[in-house]
Design an enzyme around this catalytic site. Structure first.
Site, short mmCIF file in Angstrom:
data_model
loop_
_atom_site.label_atom_id
_atom_site.label_comp_id
_atom_site.label_asym_id
_atom_site.label_seq_id
_atom_site.Cartn_x
_atom_site.Cartn_y
_atom_site.Cartn_z
N HIS A 184 24.33 1.00 8.88
CA HIS A 184 23.87 2.38 9.07
C HIS A 184 24.64 3.00 10.24
O HIS A 184 25.02 2.30 11.19
CB HIS A 184 22.38 2.43 9.41
CG HIS A 184 21.47 2.40 8.23
ND1 HIS A 184 20.21 1.84 8.28
CD2 HIS A 184 21.60 2.86 6.96
CE1 HIS A 184 19.62 1.95 7.10
NE2 HIS A 184 20.44 2.57 6.29
N CYS A 278 16.22 2.73 15.16
CA CYS A 278 15.68 2.42 13.84
C CYS A 278 14.16 2.61 13.79
O CYS A 278 13.61 2.99 12.75
CB CYS A 278 16.01 0.98 13.46
SG CYS A 278 17.73 0.72 12.99
#
Length: 285
Positions: A184, A278
């Protein structure tokens, strides 16, 4: 300019830098009540390594307390049984300028999270929008100033980028990720304020490195030792940067640039491939 103004521009090593200004932020977080590593969908996950959920919950609570002490607002999204990765709230979507776009996950193990985060968005008064193509929320979308930096290559489909741009009305810069350990964008790049980023160049394709160099010539370049600790997975309010404690070199770089690094131990949650960012969905509106 006063003496105090000059002093505010001098870093820990005598370097001059702009004065950093914190802004109050709105975050959403999901407690890791059901956190576990039951499958492996990124290189950090190992189903053979045990997870202590109680420790994960305690670490998550400390992160939340840091945000509250800094004066930020934290909404809680209820966890759902059977969705062990739901603690990684950043992946749930993006909310910007009153527009909420819920994530469309690549892996079926996480698909149910889209429903949960859409329900939360609806409860907050948003009408969640959806993309036709896969995109994984703020894991691959980071707002810097007026533009969105958008990652692709492992999770988000680049075909979702024009959809996101149209839905949010924001200019978007596509960046290709090439190292599966940085699956990511928020594992390889950190937004520190409206004009400042930090990133780990080897995580990006050469063309994307050139793009970042052109857009952010004064970016902080982070070493592999810190990047491999998920050290770039941070949350910044423009002055205070909450980071994983193991990224000690990056913390020194932040202090030298005039930011205030605040370390938080999320070692248990790191077993799922995530850290500070996150676990944190920022509401950009």
């Amino acid at each position: 300019m006063t003496i105090s103004d000059v002093a505010g521009m001098v870093g820990a090593r005598g370097q001059r830098h702009p004065e950093r200004t914190a802004r109050r932020r709105r975050y959403a977080m999901t407690p890791p009540t059901y956190f576990a590593v039951e499958y492996a969908i990124n290189p950090w996950m190992d189903t053979a390594v045990p997870v202590d959920t109680d420790v994960a919950v305690a670490q998550w609570r400390r992160l939340r307390e840091v945000y509250l002490r800094l004066g930020h607002t934290v909404a809680t999204v209820a966890p759902v049984v059977g969705l062990p990765d739901m603690v990684y709230a950043a992946n749930g979507g993006i909310v910007v300028d009153g527009v909420a776009v819920v994530a469309r996950f690549r892996h079926p193990e996480r698909a149910g999270e889209s429903v949960a985060y859409a329900d939360w968005m609806t409860g907050q008064g948003y009408a969640p929008r959806r993309t036709r193509h896969v995109y994984e929320g703020q894991g691959d979308l980071l707002l810097v100033g007026s533009k969105l930096l958008a990652g692709y290559g492992f999770r988000t489909d680049i075909r979702a980028h024009p959809e996101i741009a149209a839905l949010t009305g924001r200019a978007l810069v596509s960046l290709e990720l090439v190292d599966p350990r940085f699956y990511h964008l928020d594992t390889a790049l950190a937004v520190l304020d409206d004009t400042t980023i930090a990133y780990y160049p080897p995580a990006f394709a050469e063309s994307s490195r050139r793009t970042l160099e052109a857009l952010f010539p004064d970016a902080i370049i982070v070493a592999g030792a810190d990047a491999f600790e998920l050290g770039l997975n941070v949350v910044s309010d423009g002055a205070n940067v909450v980071y994983p404690t193991a990224a000690t070199g990056f913390a020194e770089q932040l202090a030298a640039a005039g930011f205030r690094p605040i370390g938080v131990d999320l070692s248990e949650l790191r077993k799922g491939g995530g850290a500070v960012k996150c676990c944190t969905l920022e509401v950009y509106s």
